[in-house]
Design an enzyme around this catalytic site. Structure first.
Site, PDB file in Angstrom:
ATOM      1  N   ASP A 143     -31.131 -57.739 -47.047  1.00 26.48           N
ATOM      2  CA  ASP A 143     -30.338 -56.785 -46.276  1.00 26.48           C
ATOM      3  C   ASP A 143     -28.928 -57.346 -46.108  1.00 26.48           C
ATOM      4  O   ASP A 143     -28.675 -58.509 -46.376  1.00 26.48           O
ATOM      5  CB  ASP A 143     -31.004 -56.434 -44.944  1.00 26.48           C
ATOM      6  CG  ASP A 143     -31.242 -57.634 -44.054  1.00 26.48           C
ATOM      7  OD1 ASP A 143     -30.658 -58.700 -44.321  1.00 26.48           O
ATOM      8  OD2 ASP A 143     -32.000 -57.514 -43.084  1.00 26.48           O
ATOM      9  N   SER A 144     -28.009 -56.510 -45.666  1.00 32.21           N
ATOM     10  CA  SER A 144     -26.589 -56.845 -45.788  1.00 32.21           C
ATOM     11  C   SER A 144     -26.027 -57.681 -44.652  1.00 32.21           C
ATOM     12  O   SER A 144     -24.917 -58.188 -44.735  1.00 32.21           O
ATOM     13  CB  SER A 144     -25.778 -55.553 -45.867  1.00 32.21           C
ATOM     14  OG  SER A 144     -25.845 -54.881 -44.618  1.00 32.21           O
ATOM     15  N   GLY A 145     -26.775 -57.803 -43.567  1.00 31.98           N
ATOM     16  CA  GLY A 145     -26.233 -58.445 -42.375  1.00 31.98           C
ATOM     17  C   GLY A 145     -25.731 -57.453 -41.353  1.00 31.98           C
ATOM     18  O   GLY A 145     -25.414 -57.815 -40.220  1.00 31.98           O
ATOM     19  N   GLY A 146     -25.670 -56.169 -41.736  1.00 34.31           N
ATOM     20  CA  GLY A 146     -25.147 -55.149 -40.832  1.00 34.31           C
ATOM     21  C   GLY A 146     -25.953 -55.014 -39.551  1.00 34.31           C
ATOM     22  O   GLY A 146     -25.385 -54.867 -38.466  1.00 34.31           O
ATOM     23  N   PHE A 147     -27.291 -55.072 -39.661  1.00 31.99           N
ATOM     24  CA  PHE A 147     -28.118 -54.919 -38.460  1.00 31.99           C
ATOM     25  C   PHE A 147     -27.940 -56.099 -37.518  1.00 31.99           C
ATOM     26  O   PHE A 147     -27.915 -55.934 -36.294  1.00 31.99           O
ATOM     27  CB  PHE A 147     -29.598 -54.770 -38.826  1.00 31.99           C
ATOM     28  CG  PHE A 147     -30.467 -54.569 -37.606  1.00 31.99           C
ATOM     29  CD1 PHE A 147     -30.538 -53.330 -36.990  1.00 31.99           C
ATOM     30  CD2 PHE A 147     -31.187 -55.618 -37.056  1.00 31.99           C
ATOM     31  CE1 PHE A 147     -31.317 -53.134 -35.849  1.00 31.99           C
ATOM     32  CE2 PHE A 147     -31.966 -55.442 -35.925  1.00 31.99           C
ATOM     33  CZ  PHE A 147     -32.039 -54.194 -35.322  1.00 31.99           C
ATOM     34  N   ASP A 159     -22.929 -52.138 -43.746  1.00 32.88           N
ATOM     35  CA  ASP A 159     -22.719 -50.929 -42.954  1.00 32.88           C
ATOM     36  C   ASP A 159     -22.708 -51.282 -41.479  1.00 32.88           C
ATOM     37  O   ASP A 159     -22.981 -52.418 -41.099  1.00 32.88           O
ATOM     38  CB  ASP A 159     -23.845 -49.915 -43.228  1.00 32.88           C
ATOM     39  CG  ASP A 159     -25.212 -50.441 -42.790  1.00 32.88           C
ATOM     40  OD1 ASP A 159     -25.385 -51.677 -42.712  1.00 32.88           O
ATOM     41  OD2 ASP A 159     -26.103 -49.621 -42.520  1.00 32.88           O
ATOM     42  N   GLN A 208     -26.204 -43.364 -42.686  1.00 34.31           N
ATOM     43  CA  GLN A 208     -26.078 -43.542 -41.243  1.00 34.31           C
ATOM     44  C   GLN A 208     -25.672 -42.209 -40.605  1.00 34.31           C
ATOM     45  O   GLN A 208     -25.416 -41.234 -41.294  1.00 34.31           O
ATOM     46  CB  GLN A 208     -25.053 -44.639 -40.917  1.00 34.31           C
ATOM     47  CG  GLN A 208     -25.483 -46.055 -41.296  1.00 34.31           C
ATOM     48  CD  GLN A 208     -26.550 -46.632 -40.389  1.00 34.31           C
ATOM     49  OE1 GLN A 208     -27.022 -45.996 -39.441  1.00 34.31           O
ATOM     50  NE2 GLN A 208     -26.954 -47.874 -40.668  1.00 34.31           N
ATOM     51  N   GLY A 239     -30.389 -47.265 -39.382  1.00 35.62           N
ATOM     52  CA  GLY A 239     -30.013 -46.902 -38.017  1.00 35.62           C
ATOM     53  C   GLY A 239     -31.060 -46.118 -37.264  1.00 35.62           C
ATOM     54  O   GLY A 239     -30.743 -45.451 -36.281  1.00 35.62           O
ATOM     55  N   ASP A 286     -39.913 -51.655 -44.493  1.00 36.77           N
ATOM     56  CA  ASP A 286     -39.985 -53.040 -44.028  1.00 36.77           C
ATOM     57  C   ASP A 286     -40.016 -53.012 -42.513  1.00 36.77           C
ATOM     58  O   ASP A 286     -39.512 -52.074 -41.896  1.00 36.77           O
ATOM     59  CB  ASP A 286     -38.774 -53.866 -44.498  1.00 36.77           C
ATOM     60  CG  ASP A 286     -37.573 -53.643 -43.591  1.00 36.77           C
ATOM     61  OD1 ASP A 286     -37.278 -54.527 -42.765  1.00 36.77           O
ATOM     62  OD2 ASP A 286     -36.936 -52.571 -43.674  1.00 36.77           O
ATOM     63  N   CYS A 292     -62.293 -55.147 -42.987  1.00 36.70           N
ATOM     64  CA  CYS A 292     -61.215 -55.816 -43.735  1.00 36.70           C
ATOM     65  C   CYS A 292     -61.782 -56.933 -44.612  1.00 36.70           C
ATOM     66  O   CYS A 292     -62.681 -57.663 -44.188  1.00 36.70           O
ATOM     67  CB  CYS A 292     -60.189 -56.380 -42.750  1.00 36.70           C
ATOM     68  SG  CYS A 292     -58.810 -57.267 -43.528  1.00 36.70           S
ATOM     69  N   CYS A 339     -59.683 -59.320 -46.010  1.00 39.55           N
ATOM     70  CA  CYS A 339     -58.623 -60.319 -46.162  1.00 39.55           C
ATOM     71  C   CYS A 339     -59.215 -61.732 -46.081  1.00 39.55           C
ATOM     72  O   CYS A 339     -60.347 -61.906 -45.607  1.00 39.55           O
ATOM     73  CB  CYS A 339     -57.537 -60.122 -45.106  1.00 39.55           C
ATOM     74  SG  CYS A 339     -57.925 -60.774 -43.460  1.00 39.55           S
ATOM     75  N   CYS A 386     -60.495 -62.459 -42.457  1.00 40.84           N
ATOM     76  CA  CYS A 386     -61.699 -61.740 -42.019  1.00 40.84           C
ATOM     77  C   CYS A 386     -62.942 -62.165 -42.795  1.00 40.84           C
ATOM     78  O   CYS A 386     -64.064 -62.031 -42.299  1.00 40.84           O
ATOM     79  CB  CYS A 386     -61.483 -60.236 -42.136  1.00 40.84           C
ATOM     80  SG  CYS A 386     -60.339 -59.594 -40.884  1.00 40.84           S
ATOM     81  N   HIS A 439     -53.512 -61.847 -41.601  1.00 38.60           N
ATOM     82  CA  HIS A 439     -54.325 -60.632 -41.482  1.00 38.60           C
ATOM     83  C   HIS A 439     -53.451 -59.383 -41.369  1.00 38.60           C
ATOM     84  O   HIS A 439     -53.680 -58.389 -42.079  1.00 38.60           O
ATOM     85  CB  HIS A 439     -55.255 -60.705 -40.264  1.00 38.60           C
ATOM     86  CG  HIS A 439     -55.865 -59.380 -39.924  1.00 38.60           C
ATOM     87  ND1 HIS A 439     -56.953 -58.861 -40.598  1.00 38.60           N
ATOM     88  CD2 HIS A 439     -55.489 -58.420 -39.016  1.00 38.60           C
ATOM     89  CE1 HIS A 439     -57.233 -57.659 -40.115  1.00 38.60           C
ATOM     90  NE2 HIS A 439     -56.360 -57.365 -39.160  1.00 38.60           N
TER      91      HIS A 439
END
Length: 376
Positions: free
Chosen positions: A89-93, A143, A194, A221, A271, A309, A311, A314, A340
């Site tokens: 990701d760009s760092g914007g958040f 952004d 956005q 956003g 994500d 499950c 996994c 489990c 898990h």
């Protein structure tokens, strides 16, 4: 590149191919902020729990160990020994979350490091340069992530600037990919829609960025204060204007129910830090709903976290044992729980893809969308 295989309603089943392999979509990207999953999971663990795409954070890796260091180590894939696709990701958040420490101008954003307070400047070119040094397969445009709700004029001005920043990102990404020493010359830039909770601003912005013909598009956003209904409404407004031949990414979302509902509205990529974060606090997902393993009722419970499950956790460990690890403050509690929860999310996406392949996604959604939002 993205290949649409089939649809059920608006829901899409596809394949995305980049320099480090082909991804089956819809897909959940496992978040390794600092090139590692919080909860002590390794790249080998990610392979074992069905991860297709790992996501790392531009801002954090720029601070530690430094993107130049990662480049000298051969790029992020070699650095963390993960040879499948990576999105940065760009760092914007992060700039958004540092609101008390930032100053936004046309050139970019000046803000203070959360580690030691030193001043950092990041604009479109800087974000592209950092992500190029990391060598991710997908780099996100720089952004501004706007707080919800926000005044309409501020949102419109911010979106206009974000568009101008995207044009600069596109030019810089193309320049960097052409350099002889670029880590990943096939790095793809995805644009970000956005507009806060103003659907008309969102739609206008989506139309404008679609004209730039980028390899992929995200809706950013959201999940920052609005209701789930508002979020779904924004997706429904924007989706008709997103190119059908490009992947669509809903950033930072969300719960299993959010994912099922967003897939039904035409989203391909997801994500969220939530499954790993919840796991570190003993909140675990099962196919009957979420449980809190710290509850006393699990003290003598010899069942796995989820009897349905398969996994690695489990298959071997009991609720009673993992609860004991949490009470005793053992690191293994977090490791097993994160493993898990991420396996659960990857399996959820696998089931979604299976039902889209077989034309039964609507029935799956009807059964599980509400069930997976329950707390047991």
């Amino acid at each position: 590149m993205y290949k649409l295989l089939k649809t059920e309603g608006i829901a899409r089943r596809g394949e995305f191919t980049c320099a480090h392999g082909t991804v089956q979509t819809p897909v959940f990207m496992n978040v390794g902020t600092q090139a590692a999953i919080k909860g002590a999971l390794s790249a080998e663990d990610l392979e074992n729990i069905g991860c297709q795409v790992e996501l790392s954070n531009t801002y954090h890796l720029h601070l530690r160990p430094g993107d130049e260091v990662v480049k000298k180590c051969g790029g992020i894939h070699k650095f963390m020994t993960w040879d499948k696709p990576i999105l940065t990701d760009s760092g914007g958040f992060q700039v958004f979350s540092l609101s008390s420490l930032r100053k936004i101008k046309e050139e970019g954003v000046t803000f203070a490091s959360h580690i030691d307070g030193h001043k950092i400047f990041m604009g479109p070119e800087e974000s592209m340069q950092i992500q190029s040094n990391l060598g991710s397969d997908i780099c996100m445009a720089f952004d501004e992530c706007i707080e919800n709700p926000a005044p309409r004029k501020y949102v419109q001005d911010s979106v206009d600037r974000t568009y101008r920043w995207l044009v600069r990102c596109k030019a810089e990404n193309a320049r960097l990919n052409a350099l002889p020493d670029t880590v990943n010359p096939q790095q793809m830039l995805w644009g970000i829609n956005q507009g806060g909770t103003y659907s008309d601003i969102r739609v206008d912005h989506m139309k404008r960025i679609a004209e730039l013909d980028l390899p992929g598009y995200a809706i950013g956003g959201l999940a920052v204060g609005e209701t789930a209904e508002e979020m779904y409404g924004i997706i429904e407004a924007v989706e008709p204007h997103m190119p059908t031949d490009k992947p669509r990414y809903l950033m930072g979302v969300g719960t299993p129910s959010n994912i099922i509902e967003a897939v039904a509205r035409g989203v391909d990529f997801f994500d969220c830090v939530m499954p790993a974060r919840n796991a570190r606090h003993a909140r675990l997902f099962t196919w009957e709903g979420a449980i809190n393993l710290k509850n006393a009722k699990y003290q003598l419970d010899m069942l796995p976290i989820d009897p349905q499950c398969d996994c690695p956790v489990c298959r071997r460990y009991t609720r009673a044992y993992i609860r004991h690890l949490f009470v005793a403050d053992e690191m293994l509690a977090m490791r097993l729980s994160v493993m898990h929860n991420l396996y659960f999310y990857n399996k959820l996406m696998e089931k979604i893809r299976f039902h889209l392949d077989n034309g039964t996604f609507h029935a799956f959604r009807c059964e599980f969308s509400e069930k997976l939002s329950r707390r047991i």
